[in-house]
Write a protein that holds these residues in place. Structure first.
Motif, PDB file in Angstrom:
ATOM      1  N   MET B  83     -12.779  30.179 -24.545  1.00 36.94           N
ATOM      2  CA  MET B  83     -12.320  29.063 -23.707  1.00 36.94           C
ATOM      3  C   MET B  83     -12.040  29.509 -22.272  1.00 36.94           C
ATOM      4  SD  MET B  83     -12.434  26.403 -25.597  1.00 36.94           S
ATOM      5  CE  MET B  83     -11.468  25.203 -24.667  1.00 36.94           C
ATOM      6  N   SER B  84     -11.539  30.715 -22.128  1.00 32.52           N
ATOM      7  CA  SER B  84     -11.193  31.221 -20.796  1.00 32.52           C
ATOM      8  C   SER B  84     -12.418  31.512 -19.930  1.00 32.52           C
ATOM      9  CB  SER B  84     -10.349  32.486 -20.916  1.00 32.52           C
ATOM     10  OG  SER B  84     -11.076  33.496 -21.596  1.00 32.52           O
ATOM     11  N   ASP B  85     -13.618  31.425 -20.509  1.00 33.26           N
ATOM     12  CA  ASP B  85     -14.841  31.658 -19.731  1.00 33.26           C
ATOM     13  C   ASP B  85     -15.236  30.428 -18.912  1.00 33.26           C
ATOM     14  OD1 ASP B  85     -16.216  33.516 -22.508  1.00 33.26           O
ATOM     15  OD2 ASP B  85     -15.176  34.270 -20.723  1.00 33.26           O
ATOM     16  N   ALA B  86     -14.598  29.307 -19.151  1.00 31.35           N
ATOM     17  CA  ALA B  86     -14.927  28.089 -18.406  1.00 31.35           C
ATOM     18  C   ALA B  86     -14.629  28.301 -16.925  1.00 31.35           C
ATOM     19  CB  ALA B  86     -14.117  26.919 -18.945  1.00 31.35           C
ATOM     20  N   ALA B  87     -15.660  28.204 -16.107  1.00 32.39           N
ATOM     21  CA  ALA B  87     -15.540  28.491 -14.677  1.00 32.39           C
ATOM     22  C   ALA B  87     -16.891  28.205 -14.036  1.00 32.39           C
ATOM     23  CB  ALA B  87     -15.145  29.947 -14.437  1.00 32.39           C
ATOM     24  N   GLU B  88     -16.979  28.487 -12.733  1.00 32.92           N
ATOM     25  CA  GLU B  88     -18.259  28.378 -12.052  1.00 32.92           C
ATOM     26  C   GLU B  88     -18.791  29.790 -11.813  1.00 32.92           C
ATOM     27  OE1 GLU B  88     -18.295  25.895  -8.584  1.00 32.92           O
ATOM     28  OE2 GLU B  88     -20.467  25.594  -8.776  1.00 32.92           O
ATOM     29  N   TYR B  89     -20.073  29.950 -12.043  1.00 30.78           N
ATOM     30  CA  TYR B  89     -20.713  31.266 -11.953  1.00 30.78           C
ATOM     31  C   TYR B  89     -21.795  31.233 -10.884  1.00 30.78           C
ATOM     32  CZ  TYR B  89     -18.255  32.354 -16.229  1.00 30.78           C
ATOM     33  OH  TYR B  89     -17.265  32.586 -17.159  1.00 30.78           O
ATOM     34  N   PHE B  90     -21.772  32.272 -10.056  1.00 30.61           N
ATOM     35  CA  PHE B  90     -22.729  32.369  -8.971  1.00 30.61           C
ATOM     36  C   PHE B  90     -23.538  33.652  -9.090  1.00 30.61           C
ATOM     37  CE2 PHE B  90     -21.538  28.867  -6.287  1.00 30.61           C
ATOM     38  CZ  PHE B  90     -20.198  28.655  -6.563  1.00 30.61           C
ATOM     39  N   CYS B  91     -24.839  33.503  -8.968  1.00 28.78           N
ATOM     40  CA  CYS B  91     -25.742  34.630  -8.851  1.00 28.78           C
ATOM     41  C   CYS B  91     -26.004  34.853  -7.362  1.00 28.78           C
ATOM     42  CB  CYS B  91     -27.038  34.319  -9.592  1.00 28.78           C
ATOM     43  SG  CYS B  91     -28.254  35.629  -9.595  1.00 28.78           S
ATOM     44  N   ALA B  92     -26.120  36.104  -6.956  1.00 30.66           N
ATOM     45  CA  ALA B  92     -26.327  36.390  -5.544  1.00 30.66           C
ATOM     46  C   ALA B  92     -27.227  37.602  -5.382  1.00 30.66           C
ATOM     47  CB  ALA B  92     -24.989  36.621  -4.844  1.00 30.66           C
ATOM     48  N   VAL B  93     -27.898  37.654  -4.254  1.00 30.37           N
ATOM     49  CA  VAL B  93     -28.785  38.759  -3.932  1.00 30.37           C
ATOM     50  C   VAL B  93     -28.474  39.243  -2.533  1.00 30.37           C
ATOM     51  CG1 VAL B  93     -30.597  37.249  -3.036  1.00 30.37           C
ATOM     52  CG2 VAL B  93     -31.208  39.505  -3.887  1.00 30.37           C
ATOM     53  N   SER B  94     -28.623  40.537  -2.314  1.00 29.69           N
ATOM     54  CA  SER B  94     -28.468  41.068  -0.969  1.00 29.69           C
ATOM     55  C   SER B  94     -29.506  42.144  -0.732  1.00 29.69           C
ATOM     56  CB  SER B  94     -27.077  41.657  -0.764  1.00 29.69           C
ATOM     57  OG  SER B  94     -26.977  42.930  -1.368  1.00 29.69           O
ATOM     58  N   LEU B  95     -29.791  42.355   0.537  1.00 27.17           N
ATOM     59  CA  LEU B  95     -30.614  43.492   0.904  1.00 27.17           C
ATOM     60  C   LEU B  95     -29.784  44.747   0.748  1.00 27.17           C
ATOM     61  CD1 LEU B  95     -32.352  42.261   4.169  1.00 27.17           C
ATOM     62  CD2 LEU B  95     -33.432  42.679   1.964  1.00 27.17           C
ATOM     63  N   SER B  96     -30.389  45.808   0.282  1.00 28.31           N
ATOM     64  CA  SER B  96     -29.657  47.071   0.199  1.00 28.31           C
ATOM     65  C   SER B  96     -29.208  47.456   1.599  1.00 28.31           C
ATOM     66  CB  SER B  96     -30.545  48.157  -0.387  1.00 28.31           C
ATOM     67  OG  SER B  96     -31.690  48.338   0.397  1.00 28.31           O
ATOM     68  N   GLY B  97     -28.019  47.981   1.691  1.00 30.27           N
ATOM     69  CA  GLY B  97     -27.496  48.414   2.978  1.00 30.27           C
ATOM     70  C   GLY B  97     -26.410  47.533   3.536  1.00 30.27           C
ATOM     71  N   ASN B  98     -26.466  46.256   3.260  1.00 32.78           N
ATOM     72  CA  ASN B  98     -25.389  45.365   3.702  1.00 32.78           C
ATOM     73  C   ASN B  98     -25.070  44.425   2.559  1.00 32.78           C
ATOM     74  OD1 ASN B  98     -23.603  43.536   4.839  1.00 32.78           O
ATOM     75  ND2 ASN B  98     -24.590  43.618   6.830  1.00 32.78           N
ATOM     76  N   THR B  99     -24.206  44.925   1.696  1.00 37.56           N
ATOM     77  CA  THR B  99     -23.984  44.204   0.444  1.00 37.56           C
ATOM     78  C   THR B  99     -23.013  43.062   0.564  1.00 37.56           C
ATOM     79  OG1 THR B  99     -22.323  45.851  -0.107  1.00 37.56           O
ATOM     80  CG2 THR B  99     -24.549  46.193  -0.966  1.00 37.56           C
ATOM     81  N   GLY B 100     -22.524  42.811   1.755  1.00 37.53           N
ATOM     82  CA  GLY B 100     -21.687  41.638   1.943  1.00 37.53           C
ATOM     83  C   GLY B 100     -22.482  40.453   2.428  1.00 37.53           C
ATOM     84  N   LYS B 101     -23.706  40.691   2.912  1.00 33.41           N
ATOM     85  CA  LYS B 101     -24.561  39.592   3.350  1.00 33.41           C
ATOM     86  C   LYS B 101     -25.310  39.087   2.130  1.00 33.41           C
ATOM     87  CE  LYS B 101     -26.806  39.502   7.132  1.00 33.41           C
ATOM     88  NZ  LYS B 101     -27.802  39.831   8.195  1.00 33.41           N
ATOM     89  N   LEU B 102     -24.735  38.101   1.506  1.00 26.48           N
ATOM     90  CA  LEU B 102     -25.233  37.635   0.226  1.00 26.48           C
ATOM     91  C   LEU B 102     -25.911  36.285   0.358  1.00 26.48           C
ATOM     92  CD1 LEU B 102     -22.057  38.549  -1.822  1.00 26.48           C
ATOM     93  CD2 LEU B 102     -24.260  39.701  -1.963  1.00 26.48           C
ATOM     94  N   ILE B 103     -26.988  36.126  -0.388  1.00 29.41           N
ATOM     95  CA  ILE B 103     -27.611  34.828  -0.577  1.00 29.41           C
ATOM     96  C   ILE B 103     -27.204  34.368  -1.971  1.00 29.41           C
ATOM     97  CG2 ILE B 103     -29.757  33.526  -0.662  1.00 29.41           C
ATOM     98  CD1 ILE B 103     -29.185  34.743   2.067  1.00 29.41           C
TER      99      ILE B 103
END
Lengths: 112, 114
Positions: B83-103
Motif C-alpha cells: 500500500m505504501s508504494d502508492a505514489a507518482e513515479y518518474f523515469c528520467a534520462v541524463s547525458l553523462s557528465g551532468n546528472t542534474g540536467k534531467l529529461i
C-alpha cells in the motif's frame, strides 16, 4: 551529510506581484544547482541550472529568472507573476562526483 | 535529442501483485537512467539508477529495473506491491557528465488497491 532546503513550502500570489523562492544546500561545496517546474498533470521541466556563483543557464524562455549570489544559494525570481507561472517548483543539486540529483521538498506556487 | 516516454499515466494493482511501470527513452549517446518517486506535495526521491555496468539494478523498497539497450527501455518492477508504494513515479534520462540536467517522462501514478 548533505541537505537541501527550499522555502516557502506553499505560496499564493496575485497576478503581477513579484516572486522570490530560495534554495540552499548544506554539507557540500560548489554544487551544481537546478530549478525544475512541475505543472499540474505534467512532468518536470528544467528551468535553470548553475555550475557556479553568478553562472546561470536558462533552459526555456519564460517569465522567470534565477540567480546564484553564493556558492550554495539559488534563487528563483519574477518581477510580475502570470497565471501560467503556477506550479510546483523543485530545487535540486548534484556534485561532480555524484551520479544523481538530490531534490528539495518543493514550493507549491498558486498565482491568483 | 533526448526524450523519455512512460507508457500509462495511471497504473492500478492489487496489494501483493506485480508492479510494472514502463519507460522508454531516446538518446544519441549512452544514457544515465533514473527512477524517482514522488509522494504528494513532496520532492523527488531516487529509487534507483543505471550508469554503467550491470544492466539489472536494484533500488530501495524492493524495486528494480533492467536497462535494455536493444529495446531502449528501462522498466521498473517490484514483485509484490505494498500500500505504501502508492505514489507518482518518474523515469528520467541524463547525458553523462551532468546528472542534474534531467529529461523526465510524464510520470505514472501508481494506485495500490487493498
Amino acid at each position: 551529510s548533505q541537505t537541501i532546503h527550499q522555502w516557502p513550502a506553499t505560496l499564493v500570489q496575485p497576478v503581477g506581484s513579484p516572486l522570490s523562492l530560495e534554495c540552499t544546500v548544506e554539507g557540500t561545496s560548489n554544487p551544481n544547482l537546478y530549478w525544475y517546474r512541475q505543472a499540474a498533470g505534467r512532468g518536470l521541466q528544467l528551468l535553470f541550472y548553475s555550475v557556479g556563483i553568478g553562472q546561470i543557464s536558462s533552459e526555456v524562455p519564460q517569465n522567470l529568472s534565477a540567480s546564484r549570489p553564493q556558492d550554495r544559494q539559488f534563487i528563483l525570481s519574477s518581477k510580475k507573476l502570470l497565471l501560467s507561472d503556477s506550479g510546483f517548483y523543485l530545487c535540486a543539486w548534484s556534485g561532480d562526483l555524484n551520479t544523481e540529483a538530490f531534490f528539495g521538498q518543493g514550493t507549491r506556487l498558486t498565482v491568483v | 535529442a533526448q526524450s523519455v516516454t512512460q507508457l500509462g499515466s495511471h497504473v492500478s494493482v492489487s496489494e501483493g501483485a506485480l508492479v510494472l511501470l514502463r519507460c522508454n527513452y531516446s538518446s544519441s549517446v549512452p544514457p544515465y537512467l533514473f527512477w524517482y518517486v514522488q509522494y504528494p506535495n513532496q520532492g523527488l526521491q531516487l529509487l534507483l539508477k543505471y550508469t554503467t555496468g550491470a544492466t539489472l539494478v536494484k533500488g530501495i523498497n524492493g524495486f528494480e529495473a533492467e536497462f535494455k539497450k536493444s529495446e531502449t527501455s528501462f522498466h521498473l518492477t517490484k514483485p509484490s506491491a505494498h500500500m505504501s508504494d502508492a505514489a507518482e513515479y518518474f523515469c528520467a534520462v541524463s547525458l553523462s557528465g551532468n546528472t542534474g540536467k534531467l529529461i523526465f517522462g510524464q510520470g505514472t501514478t501508481l494506485q495500490v488497491k487493498p
